[in-house]
Design a protein around this motif. Structure first.
Motif, PDB file in Angstrom:
ATOM      1  N   TRP A  59       0.848  -1.201   0.000  1.00  0.00           N
ATOM      2  CA  TRP A  59       0.000   0.000   0.000  1.00  0.00           C
ATOM      3  C   TRP A  59       0.879   1.246   0.000  1.00  0.00           C
ATOM      4  O   TRP A  59       1.611   1.522   0.948  1.00  0.00           O
ATOM      5  CB  TRP A  59      -0.952  -0.006   1.192  1.00  0.00           C
ATOM      6  N   ARG A 102      -7.394   1.829 -11.857  1.00  0.00           N
ATOM      7  CA  ARG A 102      -6.770   0.658 -11.244  1.00  0.00           C
ATOM      8  C   ARG A 102      -6.499  -0.424 -12.281  1.00  0.00           C
ATOM      9  O   ARG A 102      -5.557  -1.189 -12.154  1.00  0.00           O
ATOM     10  CB  ARG A 102      -7.654   0.083 -10.131  1.00  0.00           C
ATOM     11  N   GLU A 153      -3.264  -2.441 -10.876  1.00  0.00           N
ATOM     12  CA  GLU A 153      -3.566  -2.719  -9.471  1.00  0.00           C
ATOM     13  C   GLU A 153      -4.667  -3.765  -9.315  1.00  0.00           C
ATOM     14  O   GLU A 153      -4.690  -4.515  -8.357  1.00  0.00           O
ATOM     15  CB  GLU A 153      -3.985  -1.432  -8.778  1.00  0.00           C
ATOM     16  N   TRP A 173      -5.095  -7.051  -6.791  1.00  0.00           N
ATOM     17  CA  TRP A 173      -6.269  -7.418  -5.979  1.00  0.00           C
ATOM     18  C   TRP A 173      -6.708  -8.843  -6.287  1.00  0.00           C
ATOM     19  O   TRP A 173      -7.161  -9.566  -5.409  1.00  0.00           O
ATOM     20  CB  TRP A 173      -7.431  -6.463  -6.266  1.00  0.00           C
ATOM     21  N   GLN A 229     -11.922  -5.186  -1.977  1.00  0.00           N
ATOM     22  CA  GLN A 229     -10.710  -4.373  -2.039  1.00  0.00           C
ATOM     23  C   GLN A 229     -10.966  -3.073  -2.793  1.00  0.00           C
ATOM     24  O   GLN A 229     -10.421  -2.032  -2.460  1.00  0.00           O
ATOM     25  CB  GLN A 229      -9.585  -5.159  -2.696  1.00  0.00           C
ATOM     26  N   ASP A 280     -10.627   0.531  -1.061  1.00  0.00           N
ATOM     27  CA  ASP A 280      -9.390   1.139  -1.524  1.00  0.00           C
ATOM     28  C   ASP A 280      -9.334   2.624  -1.175  1.00  0.00           C
ATOM     29  O   ASP A 280     -10.251   3.373  -1.523  1.00  0.00           O
ATOM     30  CB  ASP A 280      -9.315   0.949  -3.045  1.00  0.00           C
TER      31      ASP A 280
END
Lengths: 320, 265, 276
Positions: A101, C98, C103, C107, C117, C121
């Motif tokens: 993150w 995303r 990304e 996930w 998620q 987020d």
């Protein structure tokens, strides 16, 4: 015991290209009829030029992408049907992007992953301690990920991928952009993990030193086809790339003449001769020693880069 | 000068690549246009002639407002938001060492964006609105010219404000707070939530004197021919704010440059 | 057997969501001053709409048959429901971005549904600004409305906040699902979410019968707050619809959940079979 099995796996994409107002659709096979198995504890280098189908294969192995044909078993299940179940048993590192993150300190990412993967506190603490020590993460735990350097972030990412004791780890370009020392340290760490935990590692990379350092087996993919599968040594000989004989003579001489080898370079008393892989070096050495004042000699194997380049230049599908 | 032209052209091209985003933006503007029309029809039906607007003035206001929101940058604009981000991250130092004037550089970037969004997004809601409702259009070439000048000046005023907000990051650690406060003021005083002519009493007088009024309300009033003191005083009002904001921007640039040069960022 | 495992998996979702959300809350509270400032400015930004209504009422006594207090109730419920939906699911509108950054792939390799998620987020606690502000307007508005309160009316009002939030949440998800087809279309959903809030803060009858039909039968925004509020205020429903139509809000919310779920799954399936 095999942990990964692919049988005649294909993945086709429809590419729409537009010329003026006309749209043409065309099918591209990113992976075509691919079959292989990987045994538990193997470290496999998975290489090929850009667009060869490496990422597509990895995406299918993780269950992100559904294959358009063939069957896949990873750790006994079909990845695309049991994606989340499988997720707990695999670890993935994408070299280009982080799974951490971005705005949170490294340790917060680890804490979330512990809960997300349902790792027991004791086991998590134990693993974290190990990785912090081996990957030298101690000073980085409180730093937000976005402030880490590429190498530091990669170490964090690798730790994150291993915290839940995965049976299989996919590493996509793990050493890209790292300096030599970081690369060496990372390879050492991966070798250690493989040895200690019998973790199966699939490694895609452009850095062939990664493969030399880690992989007992190499698979080469090109245009969606597997073009080589075997040991690194086998890869070298398979392409009959010429080997080099470096000869040190007692004095500087004009290029020597030997049957079955040719001089490519003269450097004072040192001469370089190339000869095909198919020829044995012994008779050549005997010939030289009999005719010329030989002092010393070494045989240089072809570099792996030159071997791979030859494979891409004239792919010859292997038969298993 | 050539360099600034080149920057503006490059910025124009960059924004022209966001096709779907531009299309969805225009669609959203159109939807909001219809909502506001319903509201203003009710309001002006109850109080005809409110704020000196008749019903078709009020409806025209809606479609002009929706078309101008993005080009003028009432909600902020990608360009000046990026500038603010560069100030926060310190990347701005690179810009300060260039042999170009920082403010002119970013003005060119913003101008390229504004011109693209004006062409791509400005007209679409207006055309839809004109098909459904009876709207007012400028009646003479002179008035068209005045509208063009007023819109251009409105964009300049808006840039002047946004530039100062972006540069505030040099002195204020949490400049995102300043950004949101600037957004509140911009929404409230530009005429984005309600025409300023409807604002009652002293609130209205204050609102109409702010620089935000010069960004949206004034150009729309030039189009409608409803400026209280005529077109000339409306453009003069905009020019005054451009001078004030321009000087403030220049001063901020000088101080920021000194800060970076002395403290190294 | 399969039923029970999928049920057990679904039971884990609230816990997984809470865990991810807590992480973001902790990180946003790390800088309390900055958090307070953004919270206040969010309240102000989202409150400007109601200020516009108040300013209008300096010229008028009633708007489409609604007094200022009643307008406050409509505004408060519209803003509250959108605010809660935005808080809980609003992050999903960035799914296109995303997908582009890869990304979503990250996930998908985790043992938590991508949906959980995606909605958790970058969970932004400052989005509480809108519900706070809406709550404030509601409290003041309820103080200005002359009404014979009954238990039934109270329940309808409270339940409608929940079902209204669900309807808006479903619209956020539908908009996100559409981004699997058109990756840059994030702003399109704004027409239905923020546009929907803008619309539902006014008495819908002012927009004409066609719009009322559209937001009743096509995009059921009228069930977010308008019909329940009409029921609470004892006002007749438009289009000759029965006055209890507001009581159907929970059923509409369930239907919207079903629709959003199908759309999201469809989008994800498309992504997983086309890789784009």
């Amino acid at each position: 015991m095999s942990v990964i099995q692919l049988e005649n796996v294909s993945r086709a994409f429809t590419v729409t290209s537009r010329t003026g107002l006309r749209r043409t659709k065309r099918e591209v096979r990113a992976v075509d009829n691919l079959s292989f198995t990987v045994g538990r504890g193997e470290v496999v280098g998975y290489i090929g030029p850009n667009g060869a189908g490496k990422s597509t294969t990895i995406k299918m192995l993780t269950g992100i992408l559904v294959p358009s044909g063939g069957s896949i078993r990873v750790a006994g299940v079909d990845p695309s049907r049991n994606r989340m179940k499988l997720a707990k048993r695999i670890g993935v590192v994408f070299g280009q992007r982080t799974t951490l993150w971005w705005d949170l300190p490294l340790k917060d990412s680890f804490a979330v992953l512990q809960k997300m993967y349902g790792v027991s506190r004791a086991r998590h603490a134990e693993n974290l301690a190990t990785f912090v020590e081996l990957l030298d993460l101690g000073d980085l735990l409180d730093v937000p990920v976005r402030q880490l350097s590429l190498g530091q972030r990669m170490r964090g990412d690798i730790a994150a991928a291993l915290l839940h004791d995965p049976e299989i780890v996919y590493l996509d370009e793990p050493t890209i952009g790292l300096d030599i020392i970081s690369k060496a340290r990372l390879r050492e760490f991966l070798a250690q993990v493989n040895k200690d935990r019998q973790t199966t590692i699939i490694l895609t990379t452009h850095d062939l030193d990664d493969i030399e350092a880690l992989c007992s087996r190499v698979m080469v993919i090109d245009h969606g086809h597997k073009v080589y599968d075997g040991t690194l040594t086998g890869l070298r000989s398979s392409q009959s790339a010429p080997r080099t004989l470096v000869v040190d003579l007692a004095a500087s001489l004009p290029p020597i003449t030997i049957d079955g080898a040719t001089v490519t370079k003269v450097d004072g008393p040192r001469q370089y001769l190339t000869f095909p892989t198919t020829t044995s070096a012994a008779p050549l050495v005997a010939q030289i020693a009999a005719t010329y004042p030989l002092q010393d000699l070494t045989i240089a194997e072809p570099t792996i880069e030159s071997v791979i380049a030859r494979i891409y230049a004239n792919p010859a599908p292997v038969t298993d | 000068m050539e360099v600034y032209w080149a920057i503006a052209v490059r910025s124009f091209r960059r924004f022209s690549t966001y096709r779907i985003a531009t299309l969805s933006g225009a669609f959203t503007n159109t939807v909001f246009g219809f909502i506001f029309c319903g509201v203003y029809l009710t309001l002006w039906h109850t109080r005809p002639g409110l704020g000196g607007y008749d019903v078709s003035d009020a409806l025209t206001f809606v479609w002009l407002q929706q078309g101008l929101l993005a080009p003028v940058g009432i909600f902020g604009a990608t360009t000046t938001v990026e500038l603010g981000e560069r100030v926060r991250t310190g990347e701005i130092a690179v810009d300060l060492y260039r042999p170009t004037h920082l403010m002119l550089w970013w003005l060119s970037v913003d101008a390229g964006r504004a011109v693209f969004q004006l062409l791509a997004r400005g007209g679409a809601p207006l055309i839809v609105g004109a098909l459904v409702f009876d709207l007012n259009f400028p009646s003479s070439p002179m008035q068209w010219l005045a509208v063009a000048v007023a819109v251009a000046l409105g964009i300049l005023v808006s840039f002047g404000i946004r530039y100062l907000v972006a540069l505030s990051g040099f002195w204020i650690t949490d400049s995102r707070g300043v950004e949101s406060m600037a957004l509140v003021l911009s929404l409230f005083f530009s005429g984005a939530i309600l025409p300023l002519v409807v604002f009652p009493g002293w609130i209205g007088e204050v609102a109409r004197a702010t620089p935000w009024a010069a960004t949206l309300q004034v150009p729309i009033d030039v189009w409608l021919g409803r400026n209280p003191g005529g077109v000339g005083s409306a453009l003069a009002f905009q020019l005054v704010w451009i001078v004030v904001l321009g000087l403030a921007g220049r001063m901020a640039t000088v101080l920021a440059t000194r800060k970076v040069v002395i403290q190294g960022g | 057997m399969a039923e029970s495992t999928s049920l057990r998996r679904a039971m884990a979702w609230p816990g997984q969501y809470r865990m991810l959300v807590m992480m973001w809350i902790r990180s946003s509270l790390a800088y309390p001053a900055s958090f307070a400032l953004t919270l206040v400015s969010t309240m102000l930004i989202t409150g400007t709409d109601f200020v516009a209504v108040v300013l209008m009422f300096s010229h008028i006594e009633s708007f489409g048959g609604f007094s200022l207090g009643e307008m406050g109730l409509l505004y408060g419920t519209a803003s509250m429901t959108l605010g809660l939906a935005d808080l809980a699911t609003g992050s999903i509108e960035r799914i296109g971005q995303r997908i582009r950054t890869g990304e979503l792939d990250v996930w998908l390799i985790r043992p938590v549904p991508a949906f959980i998620q995606a909605v958790a987020d970058n969970f932004a606690l400052r989005r509480l600004g809108r519900p706070f502000q809406a709550g404030l307007v509601l409290v003041i508005a309820l103080g200005h409305i002359e009404l014979d309160w009954t238990v039934a009316k109270g329940i309808v009002l409270v339940v409608s906040m929940l079902t209204g939030s669900i309807i808006f949440g479903a619209i956020f998800v539908l908009g996100a699902a559409f981004q699997f087809i058109s990756i840059d279309s994030a702003e399109l959903a704004n027409s239905f979410t923020y546009g929907g809030q803008q619309l539902t803060q006014y008495p819908l009858s002012i927009f004409g019968k066609d719009i009322v039909r559209a937001v009743t039968f096509i995009v059921p925004l009228a069930f977010v707050n308008y019909y329940p509020v009409l029921f609470v205020l004892g006002k007749p429903a438009p289009l000759g619809l029965p006055s209890w139509i507001g009581l159907l809000a929970p059923a509409v919310a369930v239907a919207m959940i079903a629709l959003a779920s199908v759309a999201w799954r469809g989008g994800l399936r498309r992504y997983r079979s086309t890789g784009s």
